[in-house]
Design a protein around this motif. Structure first.
Motif, PDB file in Angstrom:
ATOM      1  N   ALA A  13       0.855  -1.187   0.000  1.00 54.53           N
ATOM      2  CA  ALA A  13       0.000   0.000   0.000  1.00 54.53           C
ATOM      3  C   ALA A  13       0.889   1.235   0.000  1.00 54.53           C
ATOM      4  O   ALA A  13       2.047   1.181   0.424  1.00 54.53           O
ATOM      5  CB  ALA A  13      -0.918  -0.007   1.223  1.00 54.53           C
ATOM      6  N   ARG A  14       0.337   2.352  -0.417  1.00 55.87           N
ATOM      7  CA  ARG A  14       1.152   3.531  -0.705  1.00 55.87           C
ATOM      8  C   ARG A  14       0.873   4.699   0.241  1.00 55.87           C
ATOM      9  O   ARG A  14      -0.197   4.792   0.840  1.00 55.87           O
ATOM     10  CB  ARG A  14       0.906   3.986  -2.159  1.00 55.87           C
ATOM     11  N   SER A  15       1.871   5.578   0.322  1.00 53.25           N
ATOM     12  CA  SER A  15       1.746   6.829   1.074  1.00 53.25           C
ATOM     13  C   SER A  15       1.498   7.983   0.107  1.00 53.25           C
ATOM     14  O   SER A  15       1.886   7.927  -1.067  1.00 53.25           O
ATOM     15  CB  SER A  15       3.026   7.115   1.865  1.00 53.25           C
ATOM     16  N   HIS A  16       0.893   9.040   0.637  1.00 51.27           N
ATOM     17  CA  HIS A  16       0.641  10.238  -0.168  1.00 51.27           C
ATOM     18  C   HIS A  16       1.851  11.177  -0.118  1.00 51.27           C
ATOM     19  O   HIS A  16       2.242  11.636   0.950  1.00 51.27           O
ATOM     20  CB  HIS A  16      -0.554  11.026   0.389  1.00 51.27           C
ATOM     21  N   ILE A  17       2.414  11.473  -1.263  1.00 49.31           N
ATOM     22  CA  ILE A  17       3.311  12.633  -1.336  1.00 49.31           C
ATOM     23  C   ILE A  17       2.665  13.712  -2.221  1.00 49.31           C
ATOM     24  O   ILE A  17       3.242  14.769  -2.454  1.00 49.31           O
ATOM     25  CB  ILE A  17       4.711  12.270  -1.851  1.00 49.31           C
ATOM     26  N   TYR A  18       1.465  13.408  -2.676  1.00 49.06           N
ATOM     27  CA  TYR A  18       0.640  14.337  -3.446  1.00 49.06           C
ATOM     28  C   TYR A  18      -0.789  14.111  -2.973  1.00 49.06           C
ATOM     29  O   TYR A  18      -1.260  12.979  -2.904  1.00 49.06           O
ATOM     30  CB  TYR A  18       0.790  14.036  -4.943  1.00 49.06           C
TER      31      TYR A  18
END
Length: 645
Positions: free
Chosen positions: A458-463
């Motif tokens: 799963a991913r993190s938000h950098i945008y």
């Protein structure tokens, strides 16, 4: 700061721009960033259109550009070479990867610009950025218990100090962006976060259990505690509650309303036509602990009936409560709450998992009754047992991965409730009697729990793409009703905007307040405890107004002088100065929790200033996205007798 190898003074509310300048140095000057982490664990490779939204496939999933295949694929498909740079066309629409947009966006945050605003020298910003990137050791690995894991011994961390401002939401993301760029988020040696993000349960039962998954658009969705903001966020709606939570879906269920001075005005604009008729509170002190004490007092006076359960009298019980119920002290009562709140109470790193039962050391004195027992009795008197059992299931079972335990008509005392919960999580052999004898239960923590980020697809938000729609939806509700927010903050690109005190232009108010918590104390709770009060009286900082030595000298103020601190909005407090080197020359510092006036705490009464006498509380002074209250006030300091009367 006093224990750090190096202390870098900074103006409050400017942490974000310094972090963005560091990110600029890493990305655009040094070329230090973890490309593989960004591709696999963040949205850096998601394609965005010119309107700021993701390019999506027919199923609504975000797209990436696979440089190996030369075509767009959604995040669920195998992508051999996700592009971080470049410009592409998808279904006739021009797109570019998030990282390309972020890289260009960061160029405006030069160390020189950040230095002018924050007072941190540009050379120091560049040096710390370089040290951060070098020490992250991008590409290095380490083996722990048979697992080969990324090794990133560099971490950027913050809590209230940097984010308690009207730009707090973006400031938090700016700090974390440093971890995301070098791949240290959740890595060995890196930023492990405030919470343990994964728990696979006690071996005998598999409970308590929670596990992050890829939620909407592939981002981390983790339910680790009630009341914490979840992904995906709800859409803004016209609020019907007095806390206006529906209008601010990205806030973590905290609200300044109905305590704030502009509550009535906002309710009128939003068509909310009811008021608080009764309140029940426990373990708090609204009259002193929130912000502007005059506005909070006005609200508390407007409530026809207020009942509170407290250990001892405080400013709220003495000034506003109709009924005060004597609560039990922690040493007189039983609790599992310290272990239930996973986000804060779990052992760090590879320390064993643990669950504790807090037990009474002595029986309750006088007429004290533990607040949970009082609430349960009130629940039954009000005929709300079904609602209470739903809440128990939600709070104690859902967030532990357990099935519902309480039927609608179950009638359990607090001790019976705790007994059921313990047996559900740890088996019938570990009932409350077992815990009373043993105190706690522990079991080995797994690498997959400690370094869960490496095992979660799963991913993190950098945008922050969702803010594009959230701005439109929030504007549609607010602007027709004459409500304005700082719309510049609803940008998907992590940014810095000036906090409210920086926009107040009267230069005779030349200092900014900062607050601190003395390590002996817990907010306003502990100042009346005799032995702590005795030690506190020897502390030269706790009950004083702290000024930088040179700043005080320039103002003709000496150590021990009585001074006024007046805010740009006309509020004032007074106290005694202590001069120190360890404070920014343009700041004035005061401890949280001092300045008490309750008669029930004679050892604390009248000691030190109360910062909340000058702390505004209204829509203008909260972050428009997270509702963080602005903790800094623009002030001027003058010697008592020389300042305003």
């Amino acid at each position: 700061g006093g224990k750090a190898t190096e202390w870098v003074p900074i103006l409050p509310g400017t942490d974000g721009i310094v972090c963005l300048a560091m990110a600029n140095v890493l990305v655009n000057e040094l070329g230090i960033y973890d490309r593989e982490y960004l591709k696999k664990k963040t949205n850096a490779s998601y394609l965005i259109k010119e309107d700021g939204r993701y390019a999506r496939d027919d199923g609504g999933e975000p797209l990436m550009w696979d440089a190996a295949d030369g075509r767009a694929k959604n995040w669920k498909q195998p992508v051999a070479g996700p592009a971080l740079e470049g410009s592409f066309e998808v279904n006739g629409v021009k797109c570019r990867p998030v990282f390309a947009a972020l890289r260009e966006h960061l160029k405006q945050y030069t160390p020189e610009r950040a230095s002018e605003i924050s007072t941190v020298p540009a050379a120091i910003i560049r040096r710390i950025a370089a040290e951060f990137g070098e020490n992250a050791r991008i590409g290095s690995t380490i083996e722990i218990q048979g697992f080969k894991l990324p090794y990133r011994p560099a971490a950027a961390a913050t809590y209230m100090a940097a984010t308690a401002h009207t730009n707090g939401f973006h400031t938090w993301f700016a700090v974390d962006l440093l971890n995301q760029l070098v791949g240290s988020a959740g890595a060995v040696g890196g930023a492990s976060g405030m919470a343990q993000g994964r728990l696979l349960g006690y071996p005998g039962t598999g409970f308590p259990r929670y596990e992050p998954v890829a939620g909407k658009d592939g981002f981390i969705s983790a339910e680790i505690a009630p009341g914490m903001t979840e992904w995906p966020h709800e859409k803004p709606k016209l609020p019907g509650s007095l806390i206006l939570a529906e209008l601010f879906p990205t806030s973590p269920h905290f609200s300044p309303w109905p305590l704030a001075r502009d509550s009535a005005e906002l309710y009128q604009k939003l068509g909310i036509d009811y008021q608080v008729e009764a309140m029940f509170g426990f373990g708090g002190n609204l009259a002193m602990n929130t912000a502007d004490i005059e506005d909070v007092a006005a609200f508390l006076k407007s409530v026809p009936f207020l009942a509170v359960s407290e250990i001892y009298h405080n400013e709220t019980t003495e000034g506003f409560a109709d009924i005060v119920l004597p609560d039990c002290h922690a040493l007189e009562s039983m609790s599992i709450m310290e272990s239930e709140y996973w986000a804060y109470a779990w052992p760090p790193h590879l320390e064993p998992n643990e669950y504790r039962l807090r037990q009474a050391v002595v029986p309750p004195m006088y007429e004290r009754r533990a607040c949970p027992d009082v609430i349960i009795e009130l629940v039954d008197r009000l005929g709300m047992r079904e609602e209470w059992n739903k809440t128990l299931n939600w709070y104690f079972c859902r967030f532990a991965g357990c099935p519902d335990l309480f039927r609608p008509d179950d009638r359990c005392s607090w001790e019976e409730t705790v007994d059921r919960l313990l047996q559900q999580k740890f088996g019938p052999e570990h009932n409350i009697e077992w815990f009373k004898e043993h105190g706690f239960i522990s079991w080995p923590k797994r690498v997959e729990e400690t370094y869960w980020r490496q095992f979660a697809d799963a991913r993190s938000h950098i945008y922050l793409e969702w803010l594009v729609d959230q701005e439109e939806e929030t504007r549609a509700i607010c602007q027709p009703r004459g409500i304005e927010l700082d719309w510049a903050q609803f940008t998907p690109l992590i940014s810095w905007t000036p906090p409210v005190p920086f926009k107040e232009g009267d230069h005779s108010f030349d200092l900014y307040t900062v607050t601190f918590t003395d390590p002996l104390h817990c907010s306003t709770w502990t100042h009346g405890i005799p032995w702590i009060a005795e030690v506190s009286d020897t502390n030269p900082y706790l009950y004083h107004i702290l000024l930088n030595t040179m700043t005080a000298k320039e103002k003709g103020i000496k150590d021990g002088d009585e001074v006024y601190v007046e805010s740009v909005r006309g509020r004032r407090l007074e106290g005694m100065v202590h001069t120190i080197e360890g404070i920014h020359p343009r700041c004035v510092a005061m401890s949280i929790g001092t300045g008490k006036w309750a008669r029930g705490q004679p050892l604390a009464r009248g000691k030190g200033p109360c910062i909340n006498r000058i702390q505004p509380l209204d829509l203008e002074h909260v972050c428009p996205i997270s509702l963080n209250i602005e903790s800094t006030v623009k002030v001027k300091v003058s010697k008592k007798g020389e300042g305003p009367k």
